[in-house]
Design a protein around this motif. Structure first.
Motif, mmCIF file in Angstrom:
data_model
loop_
_atom_site.group_PDB
_atom_site.id
_atom_site.type_symbol
_atom_site.label_atom_id
_atom_site.label_comp_id
_atom_site.label_asym_id
_atom_site.label_seq_id
_atom_site.Cartn_x
_atom_site.Cartn_y
_atom_site.Cartn_z
ATOM 1 N N TYR A 163 146.184 80.094 26.858
ATOM 2 C CA TYR A 163 147.614 80.436 26.940
ATOM 3 C C TYR A 163 148.392 79.180 27.316
ATOM 4 C CZ TYR A 163 146.758 85.426 26.478
ATOM 5 O OH TYR A 163 146.418 86.663 25.992
ATOM 6 N N ARG A 220 152.647 81.200 35.969
ATOM 7 C CA ARG A 220 151.456 81.914 36.434
ATOM 8 C C ARG A 220 150.591 82.399 35.277
ATOM 9 N NH1 ARG A 220 153.039 86.452 40.588
ATOM 10 N NH2 ARG A 220 153.175 84.699 42.027
ATOM 11 N N SER A 221 151.214 82.682 34.156
ATOM 12 C CA SER A 221 150.449 83.287 33.064
ATOM 13 C C SER A 221 149.912 82.263 32.073
ATOM 14 C CB SER A 221 151.315 84.314 32.341
ATOM 15 O OG SER A 221 152.434 83.711 31.747
ATOM 16 N N ARG A 266 152.896 72.764 41.973
ATOM 17 C CA ARG A 266 152.588 73.425 43.251
ATOM 18 C C ARG A 266 151.319 74.261 43.158
ATOM 19 N NH1 ARG A 266 151.220 75.151 47.160
ATOM 20 N NH2 ARG A 266 152.206 76.312 48.861
ATOM 21 N N THR A 267 151.093 74.869 41.988
ATOM 22 C CA THR A 267 149.992 75.831 41.870
ATOM 23 C C THR A 267 148.848 75.331 41.002
ATOM 24 O OG1 THR A 267 151.139 76.934 40.021
ATOM 25 C CG2 THR A 267 151.556 77.788 42.237
ATOM 26 N N ARG A 275 141.874 77.556 32.911
ATOM 27 C CA ARG A 275 141.580 77.568 34.327
ATOM 28 C C ARG A 275 141.265 78.977 34.818
ATOM 29 N NH1 ARG A 275 145.972 77.800 37.709
ATOM 30 N NH2 ARG A 275 147.721 78.944 36.850
ATOM 31 N N ARG A 276 140.530 79.012 35.869
ATOM 32 C CA ARG A 276 140.213 80.263 36.557
ATOM 33 C C ARG A 276 141.024 80.290 37.831
ATOM 34 N NH1 ARG A 276 138.366 81.050 32.566
ATOM 35 N NH2 ARG A 276 136.269 81.555 31.814
ATOM 36 N N ARG A 277 141.687 81.383 38.059
ATOM 37 C CA ARG A 277 142.445 81.485 39.297
ATOM 38 C C ARG A 277 141.994 82.704 40.078
ATOM 39 N NH1 ARG A 277 148.654 80.388 37.872
ATOM 40 N NH2 ARG A 277 147.911 81.013 35.828
ATOM 41 N N GLY A 278 142.282 82.692 41.341
ATOM 42 C CA GLY A 278 141.963 83.864 42.149
ATOM 43 C C GLY A 278 142.768 83.781 43.403
#
Lengths: 154, 154, 154, 154
Positions: free
Chosen positions: D2, D91-92, D114-115, D151-154
């Motif tokens: 994405y 975020r997406s 930042r993220t 990426r993997r996020r959690g």
């Protein structure tokens, strides 16, 4: 037309999943976009029904991790909004079809009734006030939903 | 303790507003923070009851304009989230007291039951599944809510 | 007037925290509500400065757990919105004072400039386009911010 | 994968729109989903480039009205979140490509930095701290973005 299919996740029965699959199939064959919460149970079954019949499917996930999505989505959005994504789903649809019931589903129905989004309910909760239209089959729910005009909001 | 008071806005009855005022008063006297949607009806009455008795009151407004707030708020937050602010209210409270019912109120109750936030309901809707605890008076609702420990979430 | 104080959290320097404390103190003494992200560093110092001088302080937390808040808040809101709470902070303030810089702070400044919220910056980043007004002291930032009229949005 | 394409709306130059179209085309041909804010300028050009080459395109609209969307979207989501949808876009996405600059674009870049979401910038703002990777062409931006792992996020 953007149509939301809502219902229980992990706790969904086989019959509910079969109905949800049928709803997804019929909506896809009519060219509607199918929007769900992107997880399991009714959400996965509805997405699968649409996806396997050439439909566009959208999953609005509560978490921020795309990997939680079921595998039947054209587009997944890891909203990270938690249960607030229920409101995002309602807001982004012209109408909803509920299959079965749960507190999460009830929150979506209530937000839809609050904001004027039509809801057709198959085997869902009866509320103490008029709101969702109760119907008997996937076919009836889809037929009546598609008969509505896409709504204009402002 | 952060306590949410939910109920109809413009459509609230005089009796509901009187009850909400009493709930706000009792919570303020117990030192609880009172959180509402910041608008009229039950929201304004509850805020007024707390505000006039030295309590801290918070209004989480659906719009992005602070001027829509009732005048009984220590803090107003124009969230601009529309009806998604219902979920923000539920998320920020240790427990809820519902006074009367509406689809907006129902959405908050459903989100609370979905996420484990206790709800005490005075004269509110009966749902087809256990969830809110129905009580008979402002005094009983406040007493039972305050007996709960503030919840920890993660 | 609702005033946001923004700046680094854990990475804030002692000097930045001292400035933030002073900003909080001056705003509280002028009767302004102080809004921050509710965590450590500049957020905690600013809240403390206001809180210890009788001000009303609000913390809009990114997580859904109230326990993450610093102890200088009249009201804490565990938004659970993650970094989207930066936008909620900007939206709920009549103006911002930035103390120091970080990517999180930059996102708030950018959103403020995008939506017409005035920003006064003490020791913060220089952007390649006009936006924040750079000032030399807490006193100047507060004086110039308070000289603005609370804005009306719609 | 994405991929978000961000940049000015109404204020975009012809050159920026041409670059954005090219970015969209290249991403679609590589099988990536293209996510934008769904409006005009860079957002429309990027969506068009992808849409006309068989790509899946998503528009996360700030308002609650689907009609504001450009006509090159597989899926449009009227989020009603206002400028908070910038954070939802970040975020997406697994990574972003910025074409040109504006305060709205800057807010997305800052939230990404930042993220931990990678940003490649073509002709965009220079920030006072390392963050976006500046590249010279659509081709370079797309090549370097696609070389990253989702990426993997959690």
């Amino acid at each position: 037309m953007y149509t939301g299919i809502i219902g229980p996740g992990d706790g969904a029965s086989e019959a509910e999943c079969a109905t949800a699959y049928e709803v997804g199939r019929l909506l896809a064959q009519a060219g509607a976009v199918v929007v769900t919460g992107g997880l399991d149970g009714v959400m996965a079954a509805a997405s699968r029904g649409a996806f396997e019949h050439g439909g566009v499917t959208v999953g609005l996930l509560p978490g921020s991790v795309r990997e939680a999505a079921n595998p039947y989505l054209t587009v997944s959005i890891p909203t990270g909004l938690g249960e607030l994504r229920n409101g995002l789903l309602v807001r982004s649809c012209d109408g909803l079809i509920a299959v079965g019931g749960s507190w999460g589903t009830a929150s979506e129905i209530a937000l839809a009734c609050r904001t004027g989004v039509p809801v057709f309910s198959i085997g869902g909760w009866r509320f103490p006030q008029d709101g969702p239209v109760h119907v008997d089959s996937a076919e009836e729910a889809v037929r009546r939903l598609l008969a509505l005009k896409p709504r204009r909001r402002g």
